[in-house]
Design a protein around this motif. Sequence first.
Motif, mmCIF file in Angstrom:
data_model
loop_
_atom_site.group_PDB
_atom_site.id
_atom_site.type_symbol
_atom_site.label_atom_id
_atom_site.label_comp_id
_atom_site.label_asym_id
_atom_site.label_seq_id
_atom_site.Cartn_x
_atom_site.Cartn_y
_atom_site.Cartn_z
ATOM 1 N N THR A 160 0.907 -0.830 0.061
ATOM 2 C CA THR A 160 -0.103 -0.080 -0.171
ATOM 3 C C THR A 160 0.810 1.381 0.058
ATOM 4 O OG1 THR A 160 -1.740 -0.856 1.308
ATOM 5 C CG2 THR A 160 -1.716 0.845 1.057
ATOM 6 N N ILE A 161 0.248 1.949 -1.040
ATOM 7 C CA ILE A 161 1.191 2.744 -1.116
ATOM 8 C C ILE A 161 0.439 4.696 -0.599
ATOM 9 C CG2 ILE A 161 2.810 5.040 -2.754
ATOM 10 C CD1 ILE A 161 3.335 1.932 -3.950
ATOM 11 N N MET A 162 0.906 5.444 -0.318
ATOM 12 C CA MET A 162 0.578 6.396 0.289
ATOM 13 C C MET A 162 0.949 7.500 0.003
ATOM 14 S SD MET A 162 0.100 7.125 4.827
ATOM 15 C CE MET A 162 -1.673 6.450 5.403
ATOM 16 N N GLY A 163 0.355 8.843 -0.642
ATOM 17 C CA GLY A 163 1.127 9.652 -1.847
ATOM 18 C C GLY A 163 0.582 10.883 -0.714
ATOM 19 N N LEU A 164 1.541 11.800 -0.339
ATOM 20 C CA LEU A 164 0.686 12.561 0.652
ATOM 21 C C LEU A 164 0.831 14.487 -0.215
ATOM 22 C CD1 LEU A 164 2.839 12.359 4.269
ATOM 23 C CD2 LEU A 164 1.132 11.450 3.395
ATOM 24 N N VAL A 165 -0.140 14.780 -0.044
ATOM 25 C CA VAL A 165 0.102 16.074 -0.975
ATOM 26 C C VAL A 165 -0.504 17.554 0.304
ATOM 27 C CG1 VAL A 165 -1.885 17.464 -2.415
ATOM 28 C CG2 VAL A 165 -1.190 14.875 -2.354
ATOM 29 N N GLY A 166 0.271 18.618 -0.389
ATOM 30 C CA GLY A 166 0.223 19.630 0.687
ATOM 31 C C GLY A 166 1.840 19.886 1.600
ATOM 32 N N ASP A 167 1.836 20.946 2.453
ATOM 33 C CA ASP A 167 3.155 21.200 2.757
ATOM 34 C C ASP A 167 3.294 19.869 3.410
ATOM 35 O OD1 ASP A 167 5.895 22.589 3.429
ATOM 36 O OD2 ASP A 167 3.923 23.723 4.492
ATOM 37 N N THR A 168 4.571 19.425 3.457
ATOM 38 C CA THR A 168 5.465 18.766 3.998
ATOM 39 C C THR A 168 6.809 18.956 4.315
ATOM 40 O OG1 THR A 168 6.573 17.579 2.243
ATOM 41 C CG2 THR A 168 3.766 16.397 2.588
ATOM 42 N N SER A 169 6.861 20.104 4.045
ATOM 43 C CA SER A 169 8.061 19.957 4.697
ATOM 44 C C SER A 169 8.470 20.545 6.558
ATOM 45 C CB SER A 169 8.254 21.913 4.634
ATOM 46 O OG SER A 169 7.492 22.904 4.923
ATOM 47 N N ARG A 170 7.645 20.193 7.246
ATOM 48 C CA ARG A 170 7.500 20.564 8.597
ATOM 49 C C ARG A 170 6.778 18.942 9.237
ATOM 50 N NH1 ARG A 170 7.107 25.572 10.404
ATOM 51 N NH2 ARG A 170 6.883 26.903 8.766
ATOM 52 N N ILE A 171 7.356 18.285 8.157
ATOM 53 C CA ILE A 171 6.777 16.730 9.142
ATOM 54 C C ILE A 171 8.073 15.583 9.007
ATOM 55 C CG2 ILE A 171 6.032 14.722 7.783
ATOM 56 C CD1 ILE A 171 3.676 15.749 6.962
ATOM 57 N N ASP A 172 8.461 15.226 10.339
ATOM 58 C CA ASP A 172 9.997 14.217 9.981
ATOM 59 C C ASP A 172 9.458 12.974 9.608
ATOM 60 O OD1 ASP A 172 12.449 13.804 10.991
ATOM 61 O OD2 ASP A 172 11.489 14.080 13.588
ATOM 62 N N MET A 173 10.474 13.111 8.454
ATOM 63 C CA MET A 173 10.495 11.625 8.441
ATOM 64 C C MET A 173 10.878 10.255 8.938
ATOM 65 S SD MET A 173 12.801 12.389 3.801
ATOM 66 C CE MET A 173 12.706 10.687 3.635
ATOM 67 N N ASP A 174 11.794 11.027 9.655
ATOM 68 C CA ASP A 174 12.541 9.795 10.250
ATOM 69 C C ASP A 174 11.358 9.331 11.593
ATOM 70 O OD1 ASP A 174 15.250 10.375 9.608
ATOM 71 O OD2 ASP A 174 15.460 11.086 10.455
ATOM 72 N N LEU A 175 10.472 9.946 12.356
ATOM 73 C CA LEU A 175 9.597 9.494 13.287
ATOM 74 C C LEU A 175 8.920 8.683 12.074
ATOM 75 C CD1 LEU A 175 9.426 11.405 15.513
ATOM 76 C CD2 LEU A 175 7.287 12.213 14.483
ATOM 77 N N ILE A 176 8.269 9.443 11.026
ATOM 78 C CA ILE A 176 7.175 8.511 9.791
ATOM 79 C C ILE A 176 8.323 7.080 9.579
ATOM 80 C CG2 ILE A 176 6.509 7.884 7.528
ATOM 81 C CD1 ILE A 176 5.548 11.120 7.478
ATOM 82 N N ARG A 177 9.329 7.012 9.361
ATOM 83 C CA ARG A 177 10.408 5.999 8.977
ATOM 84 C C ARG A 177 10.019 4.443 9.919
ATOM 85 N NH1 ARG A 177 14.434 7.798 6.576
ATOM 86 N NH2 ARG A 177 13.773 8.028 4.648
ATOM 87 N N ALA A 178 10.530 5.187 11.246
ATOM 88 C CA ALA A 178 10.438 4.268 12.726
ATOM 89 C C ALA A 178 9.084 3.666 12.726
ATOM 90 C CB ALA A 178 10.976 5.617 13.830
ATOM 91 N N LEU A 179 8.320 4.209 12.489
ATOM 92 C CA LEU A 179 6.095 3.614 12.767
ATOM 93 C C LEU A 179 6.852 1.552 12.465
ATOM 94 C CD1 LEU A 179 3.835 5.866 11.029
ATOM 95 C CD2 LEU A 179 4.916 5.990 14.321
ATOM 96 N N ASP A 180 5.311 1.398 12.733
ATOM 97 C CA ASP A 180 5.637 -0.093 12.716
ATOM 98 C C ASP A 180 5.337 -0.531 11.159
ATOM 99 O OD1 ASP A 180 6.953 -1.620 15.391
ATOM 100 O OD2 ASP A 180 5.053 -1.065 16.511
ATOM 101 N N ILE A 181 4.136 0.294 10.362
ATOM 102 C CA ILE A 181 3.541 0.179 9.045
ATOM 103 C C ILE A 181 4.047 0.811 8.784
ATOM 104 C CG2 ILE A 181 1.535 -0.446 10.593
ATOM 105 C CD1 ILE A 181 0.614 3.582 9.740
ATOM 106 N N VAL A 182 5.125 1.522 8.742
ATOM 107 C CA VAL A 182 6.387 1.814 7.387
ATOM 108 C C VAL A 182 7.459 0.689 7.075
ATOM 109 C CG1 VAL A 182 7.163 3.692 6.819
ATOM 110 C CG2 VAL A 182 4.923 4.231 8.206
ATOM 111 N N GLU A 183 7.286 0.471 5.713
ATOM 112 C CA GLU A 183 8.467 0.461 5.424
ATOM 113 C C GLU A 183 8.996 1.370 4.995
ATOM 114 O OE1 GLU A 183 8.426 -3.349 3.869
ATOM 115 O OE2 GLU A 183 9.825 -3.390 4.070
#
Length: 335
Positions: free
Chosen positions: A37-60
Motif C-alpha cells: 500500500t502506497i500513500m502519497g502526501l499532498v500539501g506542505d510536507t516541509s514540517r513533517i519529520d521523515m525519520d519519525l514516520i520511518r520509525a513507525l511499525d506499519i511503515v516500510e
Amino acid sequence: MVIVLKEHPNERQLEKFMQWLSGMHVEARITKGEHQTIMGLVGDTSRIDMDLIRALDIVEDVRRIQEPYKNANRKFHPDDTIVNVGGVPVGGGNFQIIAGPCSVESEEQIVYVAKRVKAAGATMLRGGAFKPRTSPYSFQGLHNEGLRLLSIAKKETGLPIVTEIMDANHIPMFEDVDLIQVGARNMQNFELLKELGQIRKPILLKRGLANTMEELLMSAEYIMAGGNNQVILCERGIRTFETYTRNTLDISAIPILKSRSHLPVIVDPSHAAGKSNLVKPLSMASVAAGVDGLIIEVHNDPPHAMCDGQQSLTPEAFEDVVKQVSHLREALKEG
Ligand code: PEP
Ligand code: MN
C-alpha cells in the motif's frame, strides 16, 4: 512525500497515523496494490519529520519527492536573486570579486591591501576580525578593533566590507559591515542563523567542512525563514581523503546549487586549495562553471601573515588572477 506501508498494516495503527497526518494539514492519498500500500502526501510536507514516520511499525519506507527548502528553492522563485551589498549587486549576471587578508592585522595592512585589491579590480574587501581557529593558542583576530580598522579601509576606498560573525550577541557590533559571513564551522549553528534571519543585511553563508548541498540550502532556509532573503551561498571546499589540498573544491556544487536555488553562488578558492599556486586554476574552473563571484585571500606579505599565509596571494598575483578571470569571462560571453 511518498510512504510505502508494510504488507497488511495494522488497521488501528493506520487509522491513528491518518489522523496524525490530517492534524499536520496534509492529505494522504492511498493506493492499494496486491502486496503493498502506497500513500502519497499532498500539501506542505516541509514540517513533517521523515525519520519519525520511518520509525513507525506499519511503515516500510519513506521518500521525499519535494525538496524540504522553500524560500531558497528555484521552483518557487524562478528568477535569480540579486543581492545588494552596499550598492554592489551580486548574482543574476553580476559577477564580483571579494578580496583581502584572512585576518585584519593593523590599520596600515588593511588599508594597503584594500587599495591594492581595489586597483586590481576587486569590488569588496574581506578581512577577519573574529577568527575561528583550530587551536585556542593561534591568533584569534583583533575583534572590535578589527571591525574599526575595516571601517577605516571602507572609508578610504569605498569598498563594501565582508567579515565573519561567530556569535549572535555580536550583531550590534556589525552595524557598518556590508556583508556578514557565516563561516564553514558555523554553517549549522542554527541559533546564529535564526538571529541573522531577523536582520536586514546580506549574509554570506559558507558550506560546512562536511556538509551536503541540501544541508547548505537548509541553512540558507533558516535565515530566509526569518524574513532575510539576502543570502549568498559559498562553496569553499569540502573534506575528502585527499591530502595534497587543504580541502577539495566541489565544482559540481556551482551548477547544482544554481539550478536548485535562485540565490547567488560564489567560490572561495583560497580555503579550498590551501595553497596560493592553486588559487588561479580553481578560480578559472569556477568561472567556467558559472559562478557569480569569488572570494580570494590577498596579503601584503604572505610569509608573515598571522593567518593562512600559505594560501594568500600577493597583490601582484591577485592582479594576474583578476586579469585571467576577466579574459575568460569575455571569451565565455563570445562563445
Ligand atoms: C575565512 O573566510 O577566513 C574562513 C575561516 O573561511 P571558512 O569558514 O570557509 O573556513
Ligand atoms: Mn582564512
